[in-house]
Every structure is written in structure tokens, then in C-alpha cells.
Design a protein around this motif. Structure first.
Motif: not given
Ligand code: AMP
Length: 581
Positions: A103-105, A128-130, A153-157, A213-218
Motif C-alpha cells: 500500500k502506498g508504494e 492500494i499502490s500509487v 519501486r516498480v516501473l512498467i515500460t 478514500p483518503e489513501d494515496m492513489a495517484l
């Protein structure tokens, strides 16, 4: 050109707009009522964007409806139904879980407009990752700045982008643990993996954990005027604004085909290129290719687009061409056209009416606001050149600052000042990542200060004047002068650089650099080209300067700061004495 307001009588509406009476809706509006239209996670476990935008439809009567129609560059087409998007994003969420991504990463995607981007965006939110989109035309330096500041932490490319821009940065990005490539079948060395191979091993079932609803999303990076880019934080609650503006501004109706031409690397391409259409359960067209007028008109015709969201730079390019869209193409499905990102010339509104049979509705917002804030609505008279009126639920004002801590709200019409918004709407940014002071500075006396200059007429229409700072808008994209100056001064010949936006009729502003050289270095065209190439390689085509002018000394104020505004004034024409630093 005739700039009289474009009149539209209610009986010319093909479909009754979602907001037939702006004043009534503005008066009775509440965000609680919008929240009540959402399902929420089962058993009252909160609000998650991915559930509302995808799973809710996949579990109901819209399950087989095309959620995303992807148009490949080469003419290939891929349809993803809500059911398929749910399954694919579940696999991605499972992959994150298996990789220990919590969550949050932050999960970054830099891949152009390909189907995997949409699957990853929704999947990351389920975990719930960002989700952090990156524009693929950025060069290695802007990419590094964003990955590093965002603790990627993760990159899609894609393979090519990885080799060009990321491979050389790996040592400087110790937190970046997983890189998944969308176009390789096998894993490579150095923790670089095949996305498709790993996704195939994942289950298509996933239970979204409880989401506040206040969890970081973007996380959306936006350029600053004095420093490196800032990461604007948005939370799951932002979806309320995406939904509400999809309803009242974009005027989405069930069964609509919607096309937003923006790239998800910029906030419009995410809020409106992903979430607003999905949450409304309409079909979202995604075109992989870049601007091409004939292709665009063909898409509008063949895909039967009803609602089209584009940008002034693109509209100006269309206006220049000798194409008669109403004669050459069947655009009868098109019901409404919107534009955002930079000032929409009044003649573009009128051109739309004459050439496309519909006026163009301008709207205003920015990365920090997360969604449209000021708009010309379907049911309202359009005033060409105006951004429109504030969204229901939004209080906007023109203010003058009185010192650092108080503001005076301009009640009189037509007074120029800073555009400010009263904080509290659901998609308002919740911070700049790791930069609390920078965030605090955006608020004065209970107002969010947008950084734009504007005026408001007696009927409540807002008119854009310009930026209050040095930020450059080129082809609708924000460029921070500091980022460009820093890159240029890394060249051994450069002593100092001052970067400005030079007015340009087609792309709004063009990035121009004024450069002073180190002693003994001769300015010539060869060096100019070398510097342009140097900056391009570092910054990428979206950010690098298009013009470089050599100057013996750059103008500075008493404290030694380069006076960009003086450089800009020289370039734009107004008398220099009117410009103060
Ligand atoms: P961004 O954060 O990259 O989306 O850029 C936001 C900025 O773009 C705003 O602060 C304005 O300066 C500019 N902008 C956005 N929409 C409009 C518009 N309709 N008219 C004029 N400027 C706009």
C-alpha cells in the motif's frame, strides 16, 4: 471573425444535458450527494477508484460492454470489456502482491498509450499502490528526477524506452526494484522481467483490500518555476470529481463513445483518459498514434465518437489545414467538443461551430486540482475566449494579495488578479510528495492560489490572462524553466542559462534558452546546434529548448537572480520598463 456568443437553444439538443440549468445545480449541489451515487467496496470497506471504475461494471449489466477500445498505430484494434479489464487488472494486482509491493508504494508506467498502461493503472489502485504515469517523450534526466523523487519501486515500460532512458540510471535509483517490460517474452538480466510472462502466472481473482478514500492513489508530477518537478498527491476520493465532471462537464450519457486525446503522462490523460469514462461505464477510445489530422477525423467518424476532449494546440493544427470535415467525414455522432490545457482562441470556438458543426467548450483546471474546475457547460451560452464558470461545488475568485498572509477578494467585475479556489473539493491535491513547505505555500488566507492570472466578468465567467510565474506551456505541456536551465549548464561551454516560453501561434509557447558562454568560447551556429542536441538527449523532445540565443551577460536583479521575465518581455515585445522582478 465574429465573436458574438454562440447561441444554442434547448431544442437543438439531441439529448437533454445532464445539467440543464447551471444556476439551479450550483445552488443545490453537494459532494455528499455525489458520494451517494457510488457503490463503495463490499461490506462498507471504503472507496477504491478501481472498484467504482471497473469492477462495479464488470459485476453488473455492463460486464461485456467495451471499456477500452485501443487503436494501435498500425491499424490493429483491441477491445477490452469491463469484464476483461477486471480480470487483467486483477492479475496485475496479484503480481504486485506477489512481488511484495505494498500500500502506498509507487508504481510508475512509462510506455506510451498501450493497453498494459490501463491494466497497470487499475491493478495498482486495487493493490492500494500509487499509480504514477510518465510521459514517454521525456529524456533520461526528467525521467530520473521523477522516478527518484517519487521513490519508484516498480516501473512498467517498453524495451526500447528501457534501453534509451532507464538502463543507464539504474545505479542512481536503488529503490527501483522491479522493471517489467511490455514487449519481451523472457526475463532479462538485472531484475528486468517480461510483464506478459509474469501476468500469465497470476490468478484473475483479486479482493480489493479495505481502502480509505483518503489513501494515496495517484502521483502526478508537475513543473515548478524555481525547483525540480513536484509530485502532486491525489487520493481515491478524487474519483468523485472525475465522476461529477464527467457528468456535468463532459456530459457523458450511457452508451456514449468518448475520446480524450491527451496522453496519460499528463493529468488530463489520466483523470479523463482513464477514470471519468470508466466510472461512467462508457466506451473509452485510446489512440496509440500521435496527432494526424486525417487519422483523427477518421477516428471521430469510424468510432462514432459522441464526446471529444482535446486541446487548443491540436485544434489550431486542425484549423490550419484545408480539410472540410463536415463534407469529407460523417461526424453526425459527435455531440459535444471540449478543450483544455491552454488558452483556447475565440476564433477556435467559432471555427468549431462552422467547420465541425459544434462550438468548442473550453474548460480550465490543473494538475493540483485533479479535475475540471471552471468550464463552459453544455446548457450555457459559450463566451468565446472565456474558460467559463466554476463547477458546482467550487468557489473560485480573483484575489489580490495583501502581504504574505492575507488576500483581498475582488468583488468588482473585470479586475485582473490571481485566480484562487476555496479548498475542499474531493480531487484537490493532498500534498507535494516530501515537500511540505512547497505545499503550504500554495495556500494563503484560506485560498488555494493557482498561479494563474485571470479576471471575472459580471456574469461570473472567468477569463485567462497568463501565468503569474515563469512556467512555460508548450503544446499544452508544462515545462519548468529551472529543469531546462540545469541541464544546459551541465554542458562544458555554458556559463549560465535563462529559459522562457516564447509566444508561438501554433503551440502556445516555444521553449527558448538564452545562454552565456564560459570565457574564451566563441558562440556560433555549430555550438548552438550542439547545445540543442545536448539538451534534447538529456531532456527529451517534449522539454528541450527549440531555440537558443547567445548573450554575453544575462540580465540579473540585485540579488543576482536571472530575470526571466525581462528576457520574456524582450521576446514578446512589451516595454522593458514595465517589467519588475
Ligand atoms: P497542468 O497542471 O499541466 O495541467 O497545467 C495547468 C495550467 O495550464 C493552468 O494553471 C493554466 O496555466 C493552463 N491552463 C489549463 N487550462 C487552461 C485554459 N482553459 N485556458 C488557459 N490556460 C489553461
Amino acid at each position: 471573425m465574429d465573436f458574438t456568443p454562440v447561441k444554442k437553444s434547448p431544442n437543438t439538443w439531441i439529448i437533454q444535458p445532464n445539467m440543464p440549468d447551471y444556476n439551479k445545480t450550483y445552488e443545490s449541489f453537494s459532494w455528499e450527494a455525489i458520494r451517494a451515487e457510488f457503490e463503495g467496496l463490499p461490506d462498507g470497506k471504503g472507496l477504491n477508484i478501481a472498484h467504482e471504475a471497473v469492477d462495479r461494471h464488470a459485476n453488473g449489466p455492463l460486464c461485456d460492454r467495451t471499456a477500452i477500445r485501443w487503436l494501435g498505430k498500425e491499424g490493429n484494434v483491441l477491445d477490452l470489456s469491463f469484464k476483461e479489464l477486471k480480470a487483467g487488472s486483477n492479475q496485475f494486482a496479484n503480481l504486485l502482491c506477489r512481488s511484495g509491493v505494498r500500500k502506498g508504494e509507487r508504481v510508475f508506467v512509462m510506455a506510451g498509450r498501450i493497453p498494459e498502461l490501463y491494466i497497470a493503472a487499475i491493478g495498482a489502485l486495487k493493490n492500494i499502490s500509487v499509480f504514477c504515469p510518465l510521459f514517454s517523450a521525456f529524456g533520461p534526466e526528467p525521467v530520473y528526477q521523477r522516478l527518484e523523487r517519487g521513490d519508484a519501486r516498480v516501473l512498467i515500460t517498453r524495451k526500447k524506452l528501457y534501453k534509451q532512458k532507464i538502463a543507464g540510471l539504474r545505479k542512481r535509483l536503488p529503490k527501483l526494484e522491479y522493471i517489467f517490460l511490455t514487449d519481451t517474452k523472457e526475463d532479462e538480466d538485472d531484475g528486468v522481467c517480461s510483464l506478459s510472462r509474469h501476468l500469465a502466472e497470476m490468478s484473475t481473482d483479486f479482493h480489493i483490500p479495505p481502502t480509505d478514500p483518503e489513501d494515496m492513489a495517484l502521483l502526478h508530477f508537475t513543473s515548478g518555476t524555481t525547483g525540480m518537478p513536484k509530485g502532486a498527491i491525489h487520493v481515491h476520493n478524487a474519483l468523485l470529481t472525475h465522476y461529477m465532471t464527467g457528468k456535468y462537464v463532459l456530459d457523458l450519457h450511457p452508451g456514449d463513445i468518448f475520446w480524450c486525446t491527451a496522453d496519460p503522462g499528463w493529468v488530463t490523460g489520466t483523470s479523463y483518459g482513464i477514470f471519468a469514462p470508466l466510472v461512467h461505464g462508457v466506451t473509452n477510445i485510446v489512440d496509440e498514434a500521435d496527432f494526424d489530422a486525417e487519422r483523427w477525423y477518421r477516428i471521430l467518424e469510424k468510432q462514432k465518437v459522441n464526446v471529444w476532449y482535446t486541446a487548443p494546440s491540436a485544434i489550431r493544427r486542425l484549423m490550419r489545414l484545408d480539410i472540410k470535415p463536415l463534407k469529407q467525414y460523417n461526424l453526425k455522432n459527435l455531440r459535444i467538443i471540449h478543450s483544455v490545457g491552454e488558452p483556447l482562441n475565440p476564433d477556435a470556438v467559432v471555427w468549431g461551430e462552422k467547420t465541425l458543426g459544434l462550438p468548442i467548450h473550453d474548460n480550465w483546471w490543473q494538475t493540483e486540482t485533479g479535475g475540471i474546475m471552471i468550464s463552459n457547460y453544455m446548457s450555457m451560452e459559450i463566451r468565446p475566449g472565456s474558460m467559463g464558470r466554476p463547477l458546482p461545488g467550487i468557489e473560485a475568485a480573483i484575489i489580490h494579495r495583501a502581504g504574505n498572509e492575507t488576500v483581498e477578494v475582488m468583488e468588482e467585475p473585470d479586475i485582473q488578479g490571481e485566480l484562487a479556489l476555496r479548498p475542499g473539493w474531493p480531487s484537490m491535491f493532498r500534498g507535494y510528495l516530501h515537500e511540505e513547505e512547497r505545499y503550504k505555500k500554495s495556500f494563503v488566507d484560506g485560498w488555494y492560489i493557482t498561479g494563474d492570472l485571470a479576471s471575472c466578468d459580471k456574469d461570473g465567467y472567468f477569463w485567462f490572462i497568463g501565468r503569474a510565474d515563469d512556467i512555460i506551456k508548450t503544446s499544452g505541456h508544462m515545462v519548468g524553466p529551472f529543469e531546462v536551465e540545469s541541464a544546459l549548464t551541465e554542458h562544458p561551454a555554458v556559463a549560465e542559462a535563462g529559459v522562457i516560453g516564447k509566444p508561438n501561434p501554433l503551440i502556445g509557447e516555444l521553449v527558448k534558452a538564452f545562454v552565456s558562454l564560459k570565457p574564451g568560447i566563441i558562440p556560433d551556429d555549430k555550438l548552438r546546434l550542439e547545445l540543442i542536441g545536448f539538451a534534447r538527449k538529456k531532456l527529451g523532445s517534449a522539454v528541450a529548448p527549440k531555440e537558443i540565443e547567445f548573450m554575453k551577460d544575462l540580465p540579473k536583479n540585485n540579488s543576482g537572480k536571472i530575470m526571466r521575465r525581462l528576457l520574456k518581455a524582450r521576446e514578446s515585445g512589451p516595454p522593458e520598463k514595465a517589467v519588475r522582478e
